[in-house]
Scaffold this motif. Structure first.
Motif, mmCIF file in Angstrom:
data_model
loop_
_atom_site.group_PDB
_atom_site.id
_atom_site.type_symbol
_atom_site.label_atom_id
_atom_site.label_comp_id
_atom_site.label_asym_id
_atom_site.label_seq_id
_atom_site.Cartn_x
_atom_site.Cartn_y
_atom_site.Cartn_z
ATOM 1 N N SER A 1 0.843 -1.117 0.177
ATOM 2 C CA SER A 1 -0.121 0.123 -0.065
ATOM 3 C C SER A 1 0.761 1.191 0.018
ATOM 4 O O SER A 1 0.279 2.516 -0.343
ATOM 5 C CB SER A 1 -0.991 0.134 1.190
ATOM 6 O OG SER A 1 -0.152 0.055 2.401
ATOM 7 N N ARG A 2 2.095 1.041 0.439
ATOM 8 C CA ARG A 2 2.989 2.222 0.325
ATOM 9 C C ARG A 2 3.709 2.397 -0.952
ATOM 10 O O ARG A 2 4.528 3.574 -1.194
ATOM 11 C CB ARG A 2 3.983 2.132 1.563
ATOM 12 C CG ARG A 2 3.280 2.119 3.144
ATOM 13 C CD ARG A 2 4.198 1.380 3.957
ATOM 14 N NE ARG A 2 3.845 1.967 5.238
ATOM 15 C CZ ARG A 2 2.712 1.218 5.832
ATOM 16 N NH1 ARG A 2 1.984 0.417 5.226
ATOM 17 N NH2 ARG A 2 2.528 1.546 6.947
ATOM 18 N N VAL A 3 3.642 1.714 -1.951
ATOM 19 C CA VAL A 3 4.099 1.787 -3.199
ATOM 20 C C VAL A 3 3.707 3.015 -4.100
ATOM 21 O O VAL A 3 4.559 3.810 -4.397
ATOM 22 C CB VAL A 3 4.174 0.619 -3.905
ATOM 23 C CG1 VAL A 3 4.681 0.635 -5.433
ATOM 24 C CG2 VAL A 3 5.035 -0.706 -3.516
ATOM 25 N N PHE B 1 6.861 14.939 5.528
ATOM 26 C CA PHE B 1 5.759 14.898 6.386
ATOM 27 C C PHE B 1 4.771 13.755 6.145
ATOM 28 O O PHE B 1 4.312 12.865 7.380
ATOM 29 C CB PHE B 1 4.611 16.068 5.890
ATOM 30 C CG PHE B 1 3.331 16.106 6.359
ATOM 31 C CD1 PHE B 1 3.051 17.018 7.517
ATOM 32 C CD2 PHE B 1 2.011 15.633 5.747
ATOM 33 C CE1 PHE B 1 2.029 17.127 8.133
ATOM 34 C CE2 PHE B 1 1.016 15.845 6.368
ATOM 35 C CZ PHE B 1 0.821 16.542 7.577
ATOM 36 N N LEU B 2 4.840 12.890 5.053
ATOM 37 C CA LEU B 2 4.244 11.848 4.850
ATOM 38 C C LEU B 2 4.892 10.459 5.212
ATOM 39 O O LEU B 2 4.462 9.431 5.737
ATOM 40 C CB LEU B 2 3.595 11.646 3.139
ATOM 41 C CG LEU B 2 2.715 12.691 2.823
ATOM 42 C CD1 LEU B 2 2.498 12.503 1.285
ATOM 43 C CD2 LEU B 2 1.477 12.615 3.289
ATOM 44 N N CYS B 3 6.115 10.395 4.671
ATOM 45 C CA CYS B 3 6.936 9.283 5.305
ATOM 46 C C CYS B 3 6.973 9.028 6.885
ATOM 47 O O CYS B 3 7.297 8.079 7.377
ATOM 48 C CB CYS B 3 8.285 9.551 4.691
ATOM 49 S SG CYS B 3 8.413 9.063 2.866
ATOM 50 N N SER B 4 7.109 10.154 7.492
ATOM 51 C CA SER B 4 7.128 10.103 9.001
ATOM 52 C C SER B 4 5.660 9.706 9.470
ATOM 53 O O SER B 4 5.507 9.300 10.788
ATOM 54 C CB SER B 4 7.324 11.561 9.683
ATOM 55 O OG SER B 4 6.182 12.566 9.534
ATOM 56 N N ARG B 5 4.781 9.470 8.760
ATOM 57 C CA ARG B 5 3.334 9.027 9.037
ATOM 58 C C ARG B 5 3.282 7.432 8.538
ATOM 59 O O ARG B 5 2.532 6.729 9.312
ATOM 60 C CB ARG B 5 2.405 9.765 8.671
ATOM 61 C CG ARG B 5 2.125 11.224 9.292
ATOM 62 C CD ARG B 5 0.821 11.696 8.871
ATOM 63 N NE ARG B 5 0.755 12.975 9.753
ATOM 64 C CZ ARG B 5 -0.226 14.167 9.659
ATOM 65 N NH1 ARG B 5 -1.157 13.903 8.329
ATOM 66 N NH2 ARG B 5 -0.455 14.972 10.306
ATOM 67 N N TRP B 6 3.952 7.242 7.689
ATOM 68 C CA TRP B 6 3.721 5.919 6.841
ATOM 69 C C TRP B 6 4.867 4.986 7.264
ATOM 70 O O TRP B 6 4.865 3.596 6.991
ATOM 71 C CB TRP B 6 3.600 6.160 5.350
ATOM 72 C CG TRP B 6 2.264 6.571 5.017
ATOM 73 C CD1 TRP B 6 1.817 7.745 4.764
ATOM 74 C CD2 TRP B 6 1.421 5.968 4.125
ATOM 75 N NE1 TRP B 6 0.595 7.865 4.405
ATOM 76 C CE2 TRP B 6 0.092 6.530 3.872
ATOM 77 C CE3 TRP B 6 1.234 4.396 3.697
ATOM 78 C CZ2 TRP B 6 -0.751 6.222 3.276
ATOM 79 C CZ3 TRP B 6 -0.070 4.049 3.154
ATOM 80 C CH2 TRP B 6 -0.999 4.931 3.027
ATOM 81 N N ARG C 1 -2.400 9.602 5.331
ATOM 82 C CA ARG C 1 -2.049 8.649 6.586
ATOM 83 C C ARG C 1 -2.470 7.226 5.983
ATOM 84 O O ARG C 1 -3.434 7.094 5.132
ATOM 85 C CB ARG C 1 -3.299 9.140 7.747
ATOM 86 C CG ARG C 1 -2.920 10.240 8.308
ATOM 87 C CD ARG C 1 -3.730 10.435 9.756
ATOM 88 N NE ARG C 1 -3.642 11.687 10.519
ATOM 89 C CZ ARG C 1 -2.463 11.975 11.533
ATOM 90 N NH1 ARG C 1 -1.813 10.770 11.698
ATOM 91 N NH2 ARG C 1 -2.298 13.244 11.917
ATOM 92 N N PRO C 2 -1.688 6.161 6.650
ATOM 93 C CA PRO C 2 -2.001 4.869 6.296
ATOM 94 C C PRO C 2 -3.455 4.662 6.624
ATOM 95 O O PRO C 2 -4.004 5.186 7.677
ATOM 96 C CB PRO C 2 -0.860 4.131 7.023
ATOM 97 C CG PRO C 2 -0.403 5.112 8.108
ATOM 98 C CD PRO C 2 -0.714 6.466 7.440
ATOM 99 N N PRO C 3 -3.951 3.456 6.292
ATOM 100 C CA PRO C 3 -5.502 3.216 6.459
ATOM 101 C C PRO C 3 -5.413 2.597 7.971
ATOM 102 O O PRO C 3 -6.580 2.659 8.459
ATOM 103 C CB PRO C 3 -5.818 2.032 5.425
ATOM 104 C CG PRO C 3 -4.356 1.505 4.950
ATOM 105 C CD PRO C 3 -3.446 2.819 5.008
ATOM 106 N N GLU C 4 -4.603 2.108 8.322
ATOM 107 C CA GLU C 4 -4.369 1.635 9.864
ATOM 108 C C GLU C 4 -4.165 2.457 10.896
ATOM 109 O O GLU C 4 -4.306 2.231 12.105
ATOM 110 C CB GLU C 4 -3.382 0.456 9.947
ATOM 111 C CG GLU C 4 -2.022 0.905 10.026
ATOM 112 C CD GLU C 4 -1.399 0.846 8.562
ATOM 113 O OE1 GLU C 4 -0.175 0.772 8.305
ATOM 114 O OE2 GLU C 4 -2.299 0.994 7.469
ATOM 115 N N ALA C 5 -4.074 3.610 10.617
ATOM 116 C CA ALA C 5 -3.655 4.916 11.275
ATOM 117 C C ALA C 5 -4.679 6.086 11.100
ATOM 118 O O ALA C 5 -4.040 7.163 10.362
ATOM 119 C CB ALA C 5 -2.378 5.398 11.378
ATOM 120 N N PRO C 6 -5.853 5.957 11.143
ATOM 121 C CA PRO C 6 -7.084 7.078 10.909
ATOM 122 C C PRO C 6 -6.696 8.496 11.436
ATOM 123 O O PRO C 6 -5.835 8.511 12.740
ATOM 124 C CB PRO C 6 -8.207 6.454 11.466
ATOM 125 C CG PRO C 6 -8.057 5.693 12.300
ATOM 126 C CD PRO C 6 -6.613 5.076 12.028
#
Length: 403
Positions: free
Chosen positions: A3-5, A117-122, A184-189
């Motif tokens: 999902s991160r690709v 910003f995004l990679c620190s969340r994913w 955000r990743p789906p597992e971290a709303p």
């Protein structure tokens, strides 16, 4: 990981565009000087305009990240970049080139910080520097495209057509970024948040600027990447033309080698903070090696081409430690201030990128655009790295685990 690709692919795409825009002046500099009747000072300002614009909008970009998310911010600003590229394509004066690059700078203002910003969340914190190194290294496909390929385009259909085509690519990337990237990743709303009023926004900015340990990181970040890009992205091409008399394609080939060296350097620095369990040691080591190489370039009169290329390429490799500083800066802030925090750190880099290329332009013009002029400029860049490292010595290390 699957999902991160798409996230990583589109982050690479948007940063590739930013890299191309920032370094595109270098290989076609003599053609820009000829077609637009530019002085060395105007060429330096054209290089810096992009970064002055980046610097000017970092605070609102940080607030937009925290309020609207990186997805919508990057997609919207990319349309602005497209407009700037079209202005460059039809430019007839120095004002047009400088203005167009400033507009492109606004349009690219969110690109690199969206990665942080995004990679620190994913991704987990211990892997952040490594993941950033992957994305930033791959983003240098844009740097490579602005070397020999751009030189070939300029020689065949003209640099104006190159920028018109780039405007179309920019729109395509913007649409895909909006369609496929998620904040955000789906597992971290996303946690419940309330809309901040002006007072709360300013309070958050003050909190960011009062963060302990921020000052030394900003000092090093001002010089690190800006020094490397001043050489690779703005003045490397003119140096190879003025001192070594290389034509456009030959300059592009050398800049291509320098760009590859930078990519390898980013990949090499990426895991070092985990191996050494110290980000500070990695940064200081990179700054020391970069300064030594600039000192050699400054001290050697009229080096043969093979030696000049070797030294420039080694410098691009050694000075690729900026990713580690970015990871260290991100570690200073909680998630609720992530947008304003990372863009505040990026302001130092943007200011350095605005000041150093223009400053080198004044030096080159003052001393006649000859070998001695560039040697003095290399010495000045090395001194800047020393000053930044001297302040950075007081920084708080952010060690990372092996896993």
């Amino acid at each position: 990981m699957a999902s991160r690709v798409p996230l990583l692919v589109l982050l690479i795409a948007v940063t590739c565009l930013s890299q191309f825009y920032r370094v595109s002046n270098s290989v076609i500099a003599p053609e820009l000087v000829r077609d637009l009747d530019l002085s060395a000072r105007q060429l330096g300002w054209a290089g810096s305009a992009f970064f002055f614009a980046l610097f000017a909008v970092q605070v609102p970009v940080g607030m937009w990240f925290d309020r609207f998310g990186a997805r919508r911010t990057v997609a919207a600003l990319s349309i602005v970049a497209m407009a700037g590229a079209l202005w460059i394509a039809v430019s007839t004066t120095a004002f047009d080139l400088i203005g167009g690059r400033a507009i492109v700078g606004v349009g690219c203002a969110a690109s690199f910080m969206s990665v942080v910003f995004l990679c620190s969340r994913w991704f987990p914190p211990a892997r952040l520097a490594t993941v950033l190194s992957w994305v930033f290294a791959a983003s240098n496909i844009g740097t490579l495209a602005a070397a020999t390929p751009l030189a070939w385009v300029a020689a065949t259909v003209g640099w104006r057509m190159g920028f018109a085509g780039l405007a179309a690519v920019t729109v395509l990337v913007a649409v895909c970024f909006y369609a496929f990237v998620r904040d955000r990743p789906p597992e971290a709303p996303a946690p419940p948040t309330k809309k901040e009023n002006l007072s709360e926004i300013m309070k958050g900015l003050v909190e960011v600027w009062m963060t302990p340990g921020l000052g030394p990181v900003l000092a090093m970040h001002f010089f690190a990447y800006a020094t490397m890009l001043t050489v690779l992205g703005v003045w490397g091409g003119p140096y190879l033309y003025d001192v070594h008399k290389l034509d456009a394609v030959a300059r592009g080939n050398v800049l291509l080698v320098m760009g590859v060296a930078q990519i390898l350097g980013i990949l090499a620095y990426g895991p070092m903070d985990r191996l050494l369990r110290s980000r500070k040691k990695v940064v200081l080591g990179g700054a020391a090696l970069s300064t030594a190489l600039l000192a050699v370039l400054a001290l050697l009169p009229q080096p043969p081409l093979w030696l000049a290329v070797s030294l420039l390429s080694a410098f691009c490799f050694a000075c690729a430690f900026g990713t580690v500083i970015v990871a260290q800066g991100r570690a200073l802030f909680p998630d609720r201030l992530a947008g304003r925090g990372v863009t505040t750190v990026n302001m130092a880099q943007c200011l350095g990128l605005a000041v150093l290329p223009a400053g080198m332009g004044y030096v080159v013009e003052a001393f006649g655009a000859n070998d001695m002029a560039y040697r003095i400029a290399f010495a000045a860049l090395g001194l800047g790295l020393v000053l930044g490292a001297a302040v950075y010595l007081r920084s708080r290390d952010s060690a990372t685990a092996h896993s």
